[in-house]
Scaffold this motif. Structure first.
Motif, PDB file in Angstrom:
ATOM      1  N   TYR A 177       0.846  -1.185   0.000  1.00  0.00           N
ATOM      2  CA  TYR A 177       0.000   0.000   0.000  1.00  0.00           C
ATOM      3  C   TYR A 177       0.881   1.234   0.000  1.00  0.00           C
ATOM      4  O   TYR A 177       1.878   1.294   0.718  1.00  0.00           O
ATOM      5  N   SER A 195      -4.932   9.007  -1.004  1.00  0.00           N
ATOM      6  CA  SER A 195      -4.069   8.602   0.110  1.00  0.00           C
ATOM      7  C   SER A 195      -4.903   8.079   1.275  1.00  0.00           C
ATOM      8  O   SER A 195      -4.502   7.143   1.972  1.00  0.00           O
ATOM      9  N   GLN A 198      -5.808   4.561   0.538  1.00  0.00           N
ATOM     10  CA  GLN A 198      -4.701   3.641   0.833  1.00  0.00           C
ATOM     11  C   GLN A 198      -4.675   3.265   2.312  1.00  0.00           C
ATOM     12  O   GLN A 198      -4.470   2.113   2.665  1.00  0.00           O
TER      13      GLN A 198
END
Ligand SMILES: [Zn+2]
Length: 259
Positions: A177, A195, A198
């Motif tokens: 990741y 982000s 993730q």
């Protein structure tokens, strides 16, 4: 640090009632006592009464107590006298589950460490861990189930096992990741974007879903209260300050657990 087990084993005179058969264990079964008694009291009551119900270990916030030898079977899974749960699994009761609260939490934490230790000693992986419900459908461990945390508890056992140098299954943890380096927290307007996705995906891979059961398990790229809560739960089992704020320490721990 090895957890010492205090033994208060059932007398051989009661083997025929409590643990009649030799056992070569293959599994560990997790229970909640549905009671507010200490481990010492659970064990002394169990070995002293005239019911056949029995289990190997009880864990409270302070200690692990044993009442049945692990090479004898115990009657704790309700799957009959030849059931695999009863004949092939070691029963671990987590105390104080009736009322819950801090004492229960501490008992669960110690039980997680203890189960990891049992797995390590036997060279077993997390696939050997079962909940009582798996054997006969009983709603046990009731508190873990009602709080929707079974996967989380298993993940915590596995993380502990890993820290002991034990066997781990890395099957679904191979994806990497692109975890961000910044600080993420709940604020207005909400932080959002790839982000955050993730972070959410990494949490979900470790069973800390932002919103289990919701669409895509709540992986929506928005750092809202549910994501903060998942971060908090992860922090709590990985020894970090559980503040729900994602930063460098949480990033590092996630990466460690995902390896
Ligand atoms: Zn049970």
């Amino acid at each position: 640090m090895t957890i010492k087990v205090k033994k208060n084993l059932v007398s051989e005179a009661k083997y025929s009632l409590k643990c009649p058969n030799h056992m070569d264990a293959e599994y560990i079964t997790i229970h909640n006592t549905a009671n507010d008694a200490s481990a010492a009291n659970e064990i002394s009551y169990m070995i002293g009464n005239t019911s056949s119900t029995s289990f190997h270990f009880a864990v409270d916030d302070k200690e692990v107590r044993q009442g049945i030898p692990t090479n004898r079977n115990a009657w704790h899974t309700g799957d009959g006298k030849n059931g695999t749960g009863n004949r092939k699994s070691i029963g671990v009761e987590i105390c104080y589950s009736k009322s819950g609260g801090a004492k229960y939490k501490a008992a669960e934490k110690l039980a997680i460490k203890f189960v990891a230790q049992l797995l390590k000693e036997r060279g077993w992986g997390i696939n050997r861990v079962r909940k009582h419900q798996d054997w006969n459908g009983k709603y046990c461990p009731h508190r873990i189930l009602s709080e929707g945390r079974w996967d989380e508890v298993k993940a915590a056992i596995e993380a502990e096992l890993k820290s002991l140098g034990g066997k781990t299954s890395s099957s679904k943890k191979k994806t990497s990741y692109a975890l961000p380096s910044g600080i993420y927290k709940v604020k207005s307007p909400m932080m959002k974007g790839a982000s955050v996705t993730q972070i959410q995906k990494a949490l979900a891979a470790l069973y800390f879903y932002p919103d289990k059961g919701a669409k895509n398990n709540g992986i929506d790229g928005v750092y809202g209260p549910k994501t903060a809560n998942a971060v908090k739960r992860f922090q709590s089992v990985s020894g970090l300050t559980a503040d729900g704020i994602y930063g460098p320490k949480t990033k590092a721990k996630l990466e460690e657990f995902l390896k």
